[in-house]
Design a protein around this motif. Sequence first.
Motif, short mmCIF file in Angstrom:
data_model
loop_
_atom_site.label_atom_id
_atom_site.label_comp_id
_atom_site.label_asym_id
_atom_site.label_seq_id
_atom_site.Cartn_x
_atom_site.Cartn_y
_atom_site.Cartn_z
N THR A 151 0.84 -1.20 -0.10
CA THR A 151 0.35 0.54 0.62
C THR A 151 0.79 0.77 0.17
OG1 THR A 151 0.28 0.36 2.57
CG2 THR A 151 -1.91 -1.28 1.28
N ASP A 152 0.39 2.09 -0.44
CA ASP A 152 1.02 3.66 -0.12
C ASP A 152 1.91 4.29 1.09
OD1 ASP A 152 -1.53 4.49 0.50
OD2 ASP A 152 -2.36 5.64 -0.76
N ASN A 153 0.63 3.40 1.87
CA ASN A 153 1.06 3.32 3.16
C ASN A 153 2.22 2.81 3.74
OD1 ASN A 153 0.06 5.53 5.89
ND2 ASN A 153 -0.36 3.41 6.89
N THR A 154 2.19 2.24 3.47
CA THR A 154 3.18 0.95 4.11
C THR A 154 4.32 0.87 3.21
OG1 THR A 154 2.67 -0.85 2.85
CG2 THR A 154 2.02 -0.14 5.55
N GLN A 155 5.05 1.23 2.10
CA GLN A 155 5.81 0.91 1.40
C GLN A 155 7.57 0.94 0.65
OE1 GLN A 155 5.61 3.09 -2.97
NE2 GLN A 155 4.39 4.76 -2.16
N THR A 156 6.61 2.51 1.77
CA THR A 156 8.40 3.23 2.33
C THR A 156 8.85 2.01 3.23
OG1 THR A 156 9.30 4.99 3.00
CG2 THR A 156 7.24 3.82 4.29
N LEU A 157 8.29 0.92 3.89
CA LEU A 157 8.82 -0.10 5.02
C LEU A 157 10.06 -0.79 3.89
CD1 LEU A 157 6.14 -0.89 7.22
CD2 LEU A 157 7.67 0.72 7.77
N HIS A 200 14.85 -0.66 -0.44
CA HIS A 200 16.36 -1.16 0.13
C HIS A 200 16.32 -2.68 0.15
CE1 HIS A 200 17.74 2.44 0.02
NE2 HIS A 200 17.47 3.28 1.27
N GLN A 201 14.97 -3.75 -0.03
CA GLN A 201 14.82 -5.38 0.20
C GLN A 201 14.78 -5.18 -1.14
OE1 GLN A 201 12.68 -6.90 3.08
NE2 GLN A 201 12.80 -5.03 4.36
N ARG A 202 15.37 -6.52 -1.31
CA ARG A 202 15.74 -7.48 -2.75
C ARG A 202 13.82 -7.65 -3.63
NH1 ARG A 202 20.29 -11.56 -2.93
NH2 ARG A 202 18.96 -12.56 -1.35
N VAL A 203 13.59 -6.68 -4.02
CA VAL A 203 12.18 -6.93 -4.39
C VAL A 203 12.90 -6.06 -5.77
CG1 VAL A 203 10.70 -7.55 -2.45
CG2 VAL A 203 10.46 -4.90 -3.44
N ASP A 204 11.87 -5.98 -7.21
CA ASP A 204 12.26 -5.66 -8.28
C ASP A 204 11.24 -4.75 -8.45
OD1 ASP A 204 14.36 -7.79 -9.85
OD2 ASP A 204 13.21 -9.25 -8.56
N HIS A 205 9.93 -4.59 -8.35
CA HIS A 205 8.70 -4.11 -7.70
C HIS A 205 8.32 -3.25 -7.03
CE1 HIS A 205 10.29 -5.32 -12.20
NE2 HIS A 205 9.89 -3.72 -12.88
N LEU A 206 8.24 -2.24 -7.08
CA LEU A 206 6.77 -2.12 -5.56
C LEU A 206 5.51 -1.93 -6.35
CD1 LEU A 206 8.74 -0.61 -2.55
CD2 LEU A 206 7.61 -3.01 -2.65
N LEU A 207 4.74 -2.48 -6.11
CA LEU A 207 3.61 -2.05 -6.83
C LEU A 207 1.84 -1.15 -5.41
CD1 LEU A 207 2.61 -4.62 -9.35
CD2 LEU A 207 3.73 -2.69 -9.62
N THR A 208 1.61 -0.77 -5.32
CA THR A 208 0.27 -0.08 -4.26
C THR A 208 -0.38 0.17 -4.75
OG1 THR A 208 1.39 2.24 -5.02
CG2 THR A 208 3.04 1.21 -3.48
N LEU A 209 -1.44 0.28 -3.11
CA LEU A 209 -2.89 0.37 -3.37
C LEU A 209 -3.12 0.90 -2.98
CD1 LEU A 209 -4.84 -3.35 -3.73
CD2 LEU A 209 -4.83 -1.33 -5.24
N SER A 210 -3.44 2.38 -3.14
CA SER A 210 -4.26 3.65 -1.91
C SER A 210 -4.96 3.38 -0.83
CB SER A 210 -4.44 4.68 -3.12
OG SER A 210 -4.78 6.06 -2.46
N ARG A 211 -5.42 3.08 -0.36
CA ARG A 211 -6.34 3.98 0.92
C ARG A 211 -7.48 4.16 0.38
NH1 ARG A 211 -5.46 2.41 6.78
NH2 ARG A 211 -7.76 1.39 7.93
N CYS A 231 10.18 14.72 20.82
CA CYS A 231 10.35 14.45 19.13
C CYS A 231 9.40 14.52 18.35
CB CYS A 231 10.54 13.22 18.48
SG CYS A 231 11.54 12.91 17.40
N ARG A 232 8.59 14.92 18.01
CA ARG A 232 7.61 15.56 16.91
C ARG A 232 7.92 14.44 16.24
NH1 ARG A 232 4.18 19.70 19.85
NH2 ARG A 232 4.79 20.70 20.95
N PRO A 233 6.52 14.25 15.29
CA PRO A 233 5.79 12.98 14.68
C PRO A 233 7.18 13.23 13.39
CG PRO A 233 3.70 13.90 14.65
CD PRO A 233 4.58 14.43 15.43
N ARG A 234 7.82 12.49 12.57
CA ARG A 234 9.09 12.94 11.55
C ARG A 234 8.80 11.41 10.68
NH1 ARG A 234 10.51 16.63 14.73
NH2 ARG A 234 13.03 16.68 15.57
N PRO A 235 9.16 12.35 9.36
CA PRO A 235 8.83 11.47 8.21
C PRO A 235 9.04 9.66 8.87
CG PRO A 235 9.95 12.49 6.92
CD PRO A 235 9.48 13.28 8.65
N LEU A 236 7.99 8.42 8.58
CA LEU A 236 8.23 6.86 8.81
C LEU A 236 9.97 6.82 8.71
CD1 LEU A 236 6.72 4.46 9.58
CD2 LEU A 236 6.95 4.05 7.70
#
Length: 388
Positions: free
Chosen positions: A89-95, A98-109, A288-293
């Motif tokens: 998902t677009d909310n979790t793709q950043t997690l 740098h992992q060994r996947v070729d393509h990240l595809l995302t669904l939006s909430r 620390c206030r909210p930062r990017p994930l």
Amino acid sequence: MSLKTAIRTNTFLKKMAQGIEKGARRGMTALVTKCLQKNDTVEIDSLNGPIKILLVRPNYRIGNALIMSPIIETFRQRFPEAQIDLLTTDNTQTLFRHQRVDHLLTLSRDAITRPWRFPAMLRRLRKEKYDLAVQAGPSSLTGLIFARCIKSRYTMGKGKRGQHWFDIEVNGEQAHAYDIPQMFARALGTPCRDRPLMTLSNGERSIGRGELEELGIDFDDTGRATPFVALFVGGHLDKRLPLSFWQESIDALESAGQRYVVFVGPEELRHADTLEQRVSAGQYGALCRPRPLRTFAAMLHHARYMISPDSGPLHIGAALDVPVMALVQKRKSLKFVPRGPADIVLWQPEARQLLEAVIRPEQFQGRRTQEPPEPGTNSTMAGALASR
């Protein structure tokens, strides 16, 4: 305030929305599974060479998404020449950077309110002509639909209640959420990490260091931070602890001269000023206030312990190999808390118990307790309890 924010920050509205969502999901699951045909069993050895694999885990919660992360490396080891893509998902793709996947595809909430996006994504995935579609999250209705409907040559996953929904069935009993990647690893005949995985670049670690230095955390010449514990003030609904607990914990850490950083999530931002006043009255802490994930993760990477209720950031700590201290309010959380040898579980803790665990963690690590005490009493437990 938007409707989405109002629901997310209001316990009553959030529970009501979840109840509606669960009811709709049960109905849809019953309808979908009624239409699914039982597949003939296929051996994993039927897949060889440079194949195309889609891992399906479109979950919007950080913790749930991270729990499946070891599966990526497991499939990469089993199929080193494969194209491995991940649907998230677009909310979790950043997690998964740098992992060994070729393509990240995302669904939006937002696809919930724009349902025509689902058929568009299905058409896009069908064009890829995947050899294997893997439902990495057994409880995901969306994952089941995508895994079964993109017309891959084979499907793989774990069915429910003895139903066989996939060509390659993953078997095993699940006592803990971290058992799921292990089941896939056994089916593939490959080793698997026993906690989530999140990978940071050297540049991201440097950014985390810079953020911490601005908060007053010093680093030595080797790049090692002055020991500090990270407290995440957050959690989901009844997993949260009251504001008074965090205030008392700040006082306890100050009285013992323990360095700490309090991290406030977006949903707890309303408490930031109150907590900052408490922290400012002492000399060992920072807020620390909210930062990017990923910035938050890069800061957390340098912590001695990550202290949090059952939450997504708790699993980020585990994924970074930072020892975690889980503050457990509900029995259901015991199936999700990290279970490494240095991890600690505190059952319905008081501030003094948190301080004891910070000062003498070795006394709390690796214990096994079969059951938490009856509601209304306090006790300390460590590890993954009976499932560890």
